[in-house]
Motif scaffolding. Structure first.
Motif, mmCIF file in Angstrom:
data_model
loop_
_atom_site.group_PDB
_atom_site.id
_atom_site.type_symbol
_atom_site.label_atom_id
_atom_site.label_comp_id
_atom_site.label_asym_id
_atom_site.label_seq_id
_atom_site.Cartn_x
_atom_site.Cartn_y
_atom_site.Cartn_z
ATOM 1 N N ARG A 101 0.874 -1.165 0.000
ATOM 2 C CA ARG A 101 0.000 0.000 0.000
ATOM 3 C C ARG A 101 0.909 1.212 0.000
ATOM 4 O O ARG A 101 2.005 1.172 0.518
ATOM 5 C CB ARG A 101 -0.874 0.031 1.246
ATOM 6 C CG ARG A 101 -1.888 -1.077 1.298
ATOM 7 C CD ARG A 101 -2.642 -0.968 2.625
ATOM 8 N NE ARG A 101 -3.656 -1.932 2.773
ATOM 9 C CZ ARG A 101 -3.483 -3.213 3.005
ATOM 10 N NH1 ARG A 101 -2.293 -3.710 3.076
ATOM 11 N NH2 ARG A 101 -4.490 -4.025 3.155
ATOM 12 N N SER A 140 2.539 4.748 1.065
ATOM 13 C CA SER A 140 2.761 5.402 2.351
ATOM 14 C C SER A 140 1.752 6.508 2.585
ATOM 15 O O SER A 140 1.426 6.834 3.715
ATOM 16 C CB SER A 140 4.177 5.969 2.425
ATOM 17 O OG SER A 140 5.094 4.908 2.403
ATOM 18 N N LEU A 159 -1.112 5.178 4.578
ATOM 19 C CA LEU A 159 -0.737 5.048 5.985
ATOM 20 C C LEU A 159 -0.811 6.391 6.687
ATOM 21 O O LEU A 159 -1.414 6.527 7.745
ATOM 22 C CB LEU A 159 0.667 4.465 6.106
ATOM 23 C CG LEU A 159 1.274 4.405 7.502
ATOM 24 C CD1 LEU A 159 0.468 3.466 8.380
ATOM 25 C CD2 LEU A 159 2.710 3.971 7.431
ATOM 26 N N ASP A 196 1.269 -0.691 7.261
ATOM 27 C CA ASP A 196 1.490 -0.623 5.830
ATOM 28 C C ASP A 196 2.415 -1.762 5.427
ATOM 29 O O ASP A 196 3.233 -2.221 6.233
ATOM 30 C CB ASP A 196 2.139 0.724 5.493
ATOM 31 C CG ASP A 196 1.838 1.196 4.087
ATOM 32 O OD1 ASP A 196 1.181 0.466 3.332
ATOM 33 O OD2 ASP A 196 2.282 2.302 3.746
ATOM 34 N N GLY A 222 -5.571 -0.649 6.308
ATOM 35 C CA GLY A 222 -4.456 -0.702 7.249
ATOM 36 C C GLY A 222 -4.684 0.066 8.532
ATOM 37 O O GLY A 222 -3.803 0.122 9.383
#
Length: 142
Positions: free
Chosen positions: A3, A5, A8, A67, A99
């Motif tokens: 995924r 950043s 996140l 992540d 996440g």
């Protein structure tokens, strides 16, 4: 599953801004696969957890974002110092497909006192099917 950043950071930013303004005790943990004991954890895995004591509702509120890990199956705060495993003492909402997770939980006064006096005696652990013992882990600190 990778995924970006930015996902996140976005999940964490939303969760942190949703935290209660009354928090007086704050803790955080940087989560990595390398920190897993005995290991291995997910070598690409990363994350962050923040915990804040909400004095108004007397709850421990948290935001959790991971992540670069496969979908999570569980998340906990465990009692245990760095390098040692310990029992789960607080169950956190399992991070979703994005996440992230956040919420508030009631904890006992004894556990709150223990956390306040020795935050590094606790760690956050996120589990998944590929790493059932823990994909990422991080010790709490103020």
């Amino acid at each position: 599953m990778n995924r970006s950043s930015s996902i996140l950071l976005g999940v964490l930013a939303v969760a942190v801004f949703a935290m209660p303004a009354q928090a007086q005790e704050s803790y955080m943990a940087d989560l990595t696969g390398e920190a897993e004991v005995p290991g291995p954890g997910d070598p690409d895995g990363a994350g962050i957890a923040t915990l804040d004591w909400n004095t108004m509702n007397e709850e421990l509120c948290y935001a959790l974002a991971v992540d670069y890990v496969d979908p999570a199956t569980a998340a906990h705060v465990h009692r245990g110092v760095a390098g040692e495993n310990g029992p789960p003492v607080i169950t956190l909402e399992t991070p979703g497909i994005d996440g992230g997770s956040d919420g508030c939980v009631e904890i006992s006064n004894a556990l709150r006192t223990e956390l306040r006096e020795n935050p590094s005696g606790f760690y956050v652990n996120v589990h998944n099917d590929a790493y059932p013992a823990g994909a990422v882990r991080g010790q709490l600190e103020r």
